[in-house]
Design an enzyme around this catalytic site. Structure first.
Site, PDB file in Angstrom:
ATOM      1  N   CYS A  42      54.509  40.168  83.122  1.00 51.71           N
ATOM      2  CA  CYS A  42      55.054  39.709  84.399  1.00 51.71           C
ATOM      3  C   CYS A  42      55.840  38.408  84.177  1.00 51.71           C
ATOM      4  CB  CYS A  42      53.925  39.469  85.410  1.00 51.71           C
ATOM      5  SG  CYS A  42      54.544  39.004  87.056  1.00 51.71           S
ATOM      6  N   ASP A  44      55.763  35.921  85.994  1.00 51.01           N
ATOM      7  CA  ASP A  44      54.949  34.808  86.511  1.00 51.01           C
ATOM      8  C   ASP A  44      54.830  33.683  85.468  1.00 51.01           C
ATOM      9  OD1 ASP A  44      52.579  33.206  87.247  1.00 51.01           O
ATOM     10  OD2 ASP A  44      52.278  34.737  88.781  1.00 51.01           O
ATOM     11  N   ARG A  46      52.765  31.495  85.031  1.00 53.37           N
ATOM     12  CA  ARG A  46      51.406  31.181  84.554  1.00 53.37           C
ATOM     13  C   ARG A  46      50.955  32.109  83.441  1.00 53.37           C
ATOM     14  NH1 ARG A  46      48.767  31.923  90.311  1.00 53.37           N
ATOM     15  NH2 ARG A  46      50.187  33.707  90.092  1.00 53.37           N
ATOM     16  N   HIS A  98      48.467  40.791  85.346  1.00 55.62           N
ATOM     17  CA  HIS A  98      47.553  39.672  85.602  1.00 55.62           C
ATOM     18  C   HIS A  98      46.976  39.784  86.999  1.00 55.62           C
ATOM     19  CE1 HIS A  98      50.318  37.159  88.174  1.00 55.62           C
ATOM     20  NE2 HIS A  98      51.195  37.964  87.612  1.00 55.62           N
ATOM     21  N   CYS A 101      48.618  39.004  90.994  1.00 54.26           N
ATOM     22  CA  CYS A 101      50.075  39.127  90.818  1.00 54.26           C
ATOM     23  C   CYS A 101      50.789  39.118  92.182  1.00 54.26           C
ATOM     24  CB  CYS A 101      50.398  40.406  90.055  1.00 54.26           C
ATOM     25  SG  CYS A 101      52.165  40.605  89.729  1.00 54.26           S
TER      26      CYS A 101
HETATM   27 CO    CO Z   1      52.830  38.827  88.497  1.00 53.17          CO
END
Ligand code: CO
Length: 192
Positions: A42, A44, A46, A98, A101
């Protein structure tokens, strides 16, 4: 533009530190690109692929998009996949989702803005096939679906048919403790 300058300063320090602990590191890398892994994760911020599996530059080929989708009409991912499998001959493809999400959550809440609704159509189908799943369940189901999509992909199947060693893995990452969890859905090997 202090916040941008900081990044460039950080980079100088990082390069110096790497060179100090592994002299000649960058010079060696300059002439070789032989990662064993393709990471599909992803976007993302993080979930930084390299950092959380503790690898150095040169070890993992990376593709990231919103909610780690494997869509066979996505020309971007298909080019990455073809290069990784045919040219780099990676041994492992890791699909890593994750918990928590944002893309999956938006689908669950029916609040996907504009293009995202289109991008996440497969997630919406998945949600409708499963009876009111929790967000965490959906994040796991999504990884399972994307690994299945990969296993049906023509680039992957051709590699298997040709006897190429190639494993597909489904992992999920917990932003709250930094740990990866193997969903134990590994597929592949020399052929299927
Ligand atoms: Co995500």
């Amino acid at each position: 533009m202090k916040e941008i300058d900081t990044l460039l300063t950080n980079n100088k320090l990082w390069a110096q530190n790497v060179e100090k602990s592994i002299p000649g590191f960058f010079r060696t890398l300059e002439n070789q690109h032989k990662p064993k892994y393709l990471w599909i994760g992803c976007s993302d911020s993080r979930v930084p692929a390299d950092q959380l599996i503790g690898v150095m530059p040169g070890e993992v080929f990376v593709h990231r998009n919103i909610s780690n989708q494997v869509i066979n009409t996505d020309i971007n991912l298909m080019c990455v996949l073809q290069y990784a499998v045919d040219v780099l001959q990676v041994k492992h493809i890791i699909v890593c989702g994750h918990y928590g999400c944002g893309g999956i959550e938006a689908v669950l809440q029916d609040q996907t803005p504009g293009l995202l609704a289109h991008w996440l159509e497969n997630v919406k189908d998945l949600m409708e096939r499963n009876n009111t799943p929790s967000l965490d369940d959906m994040c796991e189901l999504n990884v399972r679906l994307q690994v299945r999509n990969l296993a049906l992909n023509s680039i992957v199947r051709r590699a298997w048919d040709q006897g190429q060693t190639l494993y597909l893995h489904g992992w999920i990452y917990s932003v709250s403790n930094g740990l990866l969890h193997d969903l134990c859905i590994t597929r592949g090997g020399r052929s299927t």
